[in-house]
Scaffold this motif. Structure first.
Motif, short mmCIF file in Angstrom:
data_model
loop_
_atom_site.label_atom_id
_atom_site.label_comp_id
_atom_site.label_asym_id
_atom_site.label_seq_id
_atom_site.Cartn_x
_atom_site.Cartn_y
_atom_site.Cartn_z
N LYS A 79 0.85 -1.19 0.00
CA LYS A 79 0.00 0.00 0.00
C LYS A 79 0.88 1.24 0.00
O LYS A 79 1.97 1.24 0.57
N ILE A 80 0.41 2.31 -0.63
CA ILE A 80 0.93 3.62 -0.28
C ILE A 80 0.00 4.13 0.81
O ILE A 80 -1.19 3.77 0.82
N TYR A 81 0.53 4.91 1.75
CA TYR A 81 -0.36 5.38 2.81
C TYR A 81 0.05 6.76 3.31
O TYR A 81 1.18 7.20 3.11
N VAL A 82 -0.91 7.40 3.94
CA VAL A 82 -0.70 8.71 4.56
C VAL A 82 -0.78 8.53 6.07
O VAL A 82 -1.77 7.98 6.57
N ALA A 83 0.24 8.96 6.78
CA ALA A 83 0.27 8.87 8.23
C ALA A 83 0.15 10.26 8.84
O ALA A 83 0.60 11.25 8.26
N ASP A 84 -0.48 10.31 10.01
CA ASP A 84 -0.52 11.56 10.77
C ASP A 84 -0.61 11.24 12.24
O ASP A 84 -0.82 10.10 12.64
N PHE A 85 -0.43 12.28 13.08
CA PHE A 85 -0.46 12.15 14.53
C PHE A 85 -1.43 13.19 15.08
O PHE A 85 -1.36 14.37 14.71
N PHE A 86 -2.32 12.77 15.97
CA PHE A 86 -3.40 13.63 16.44
C PHE A 86 -3.86 13.13 17.81
O PHE A 86 -3.35 12.13 18.32
N PHE A 87 -4.84 13.81 18.40
CA PHE A 87 -5.57 13.23 19.53
C PHE A 87 -6.99 13.78 19.51
O PHE A 87 -7.24 14.89 19.04
N LYS A 122 -10.09 13.85 5.64
CA LYS A 122 -11.35 13.27 5.15
C LYS A 122 -11.47 13.50 3.64
O LYS A 122 -12.02 12.65 2.92
N ARG A 123 -10.95 14.62 3.14
CA ARG A 123 -10.94 14.85 1.69
C ARG A 123 -10.12 13.78 0.98
O ARG A 123 -10.51 13.29 -0.09
N VAL A 124 -8.97 13.44 1.57
CA VAL A 124 -8.12 12.40 0.98
C VAL A 124 -8.86 11.06 1.00
O VAL A 124 -8.86 10.31 0.02
N TYR A 125 -9.50 10.78 2.12
CA TYR A 125 -10.27 9.53 2.26
C TYR A 125 -11.35 9.43 1.19
O TYR A 125 -11.51 8.38 0.55
N GLU A 126 -12.07 10.51 0.98
CA GLU A 126 -13.15 10.49 -0.01
C GLU A 126 -12.61 10.34 -1.43
O GLU A 126 -13.19 9.64 -2.26
N GLY A 154 -0.94 19.51 6.78
CA GLY A 154 -2.26 18.90 6.84
C GLY A 154 -3.35 19.81 7.35
O GLY A 154 -4.50 19.38 7.48
N THR A 155 -3.00 21.07 7.62
CA THR A 155 -4.00 22.00 8.13
C THR A 155 -4.57 22.91 7.04
O THR A 155 -5.49 23.68 7.31
N THR A 156 -4.02 22.83 5.83
CA THR A 156 -4.45 23.74 4.77
C THR A 156 -4.94 22.97 3.54
O THR A 156 -4.47 21.87 3.24
N GLU A 157 -5.87 23.57 2.84
CA GLU A 157 -6.39 22.98 1.62
C GLU A 157 -5.30 22.86 0.57
O GLU A 157 -5.21 21.84 -0.14
N ALA A 158 -4.46 23.89 0.46
CA ALA A 158 -3.39 23.86 -0.55
C ALA A 158 -2.41 22.73 -0.27
O ALA A 158 -1.96 22.04 -1.20
N GLY A 159 -2.04 22.55 0.99
CA GLY A 159 -1.11 21.48 1.34
C GLY A 159 -1.66 20.11 1.00
O GLY A 159 -0.94 19.24 0.50
N VAL A 160 -2.94 19.93 1.25
CA VAL A 160 -3.56 18.62 1.01
C VAL A 160 -3.86 18.43 -0.48
O VAL A 160 -3.83 17.30 -0.98
#
Length: 232
Positions: A91-99, A114-118, A210-216
């Motif tokens: 798989k290629i995958y996207v990782a992130d860290f949150f709580f 969620k945009r990436v997921y969709e 991951g906080t901006t539309e442009a970045g994503v």
């Protein structure tokens, strides 16, 4: 556990940014380099450390570069089952860290992820992997409810919990992002707002805001480019 911060947290106060302005310039320069060559035929760079390894092939010495890769890990998903690096094989995958109780950047990050997921929903070559950095609160049940509230179903997007120090160390030493406790930070935790793109060989191929539309938007474009690398 290493405390070295390779990517500064995005939820730091303005004093942090003043103190670390040099980092911002460097990261901005690197980001501009990543933005060059947007042709779908261009290969994405492999990020991170690399080591030169010399071996003998047919009686001749050859030197190859061995790139940094994501090591094995063992966490628990929102479904209560074990997730390891092998779960992401092929798989290629996207990782992130949150709580889940994050009062600052996490809500923005999850809207963007969620945009990436969709966009890639149903693609068997793509997964998303979100690591909680507050495992004391973010139990399996909490993560499951969080995923459901986001409208996430199935196993394409996994939310994982586990030993806190192992999650922090994986974030900092392997994914090259900040993840650590800090009683002075909102929510008591510092973490990067980065999304990390990983290829099928577990190499990091891009880091994005991951906080901006442009970045994503850039992330999704690069995901398509990366998928194209695996086409015959």
């Amino acid at each position: 556990m290493s405390r070295k911060k390779l990517i500064p947290a995005l939820n730091k106060p303005s004093s942090f940014w003043r103190k670390n302005s040099g980092w911002i310039v460097v990261i901005g320069f690197i980001s501009s380099l990543w933005g060059c060559g947007n042709s779908s035929t261009d290969k994405l760079p492999i990020l991170g450390q690399r080591e030169a390894v010399t071996k003998v092939v047919n009686g001749k010495e050859e030197t190859d570069s061995v790139y940094q890769s994501i090591p094995d890990f063992k966490f628990v998903s929102q479904y209560g089952d074990t997730v390891t690096a092998r779960t992401l094989d092929n798989k290629i995958y996207v990782a992130d860290f949150f709580f889940t109780s994050c009062p600052t950047i996490c809500p923005k990050m999850k809207v963007q992820l969620k945009r990436v997921y969709e966009k890639f929903k149903g693609n068997p070559d793509v997964m998303l992997l979100s690591h909680t950095i507050d495992p004391a609160h973010d139990s399996v049940a909490v993560l499951k409810e969080f995923a459901q509230n986001l409208g996430v179903t199935g196993r394409q997007w996994l939310f994982v919990t586990g030993d806190r120090d192992k999650i922090y160390d994986l974030g900092q030493s392997s994914y090259m992002v900040t993840a650590q406790a800090d009683s002075t930070a909102p929510g008591g935790v510092i973490h990067s707002g980065a999304f990390i793109l990983v290829d099928k060989e577990k190499h990091i191929r891009g880091i994005y805001d991951g906080t901006t539309e442009a970045g994503v938007d850039k992330l999704m474009t690069d995901m398509t480019r990366l998928l194209a690398e695996y086409k015959p």
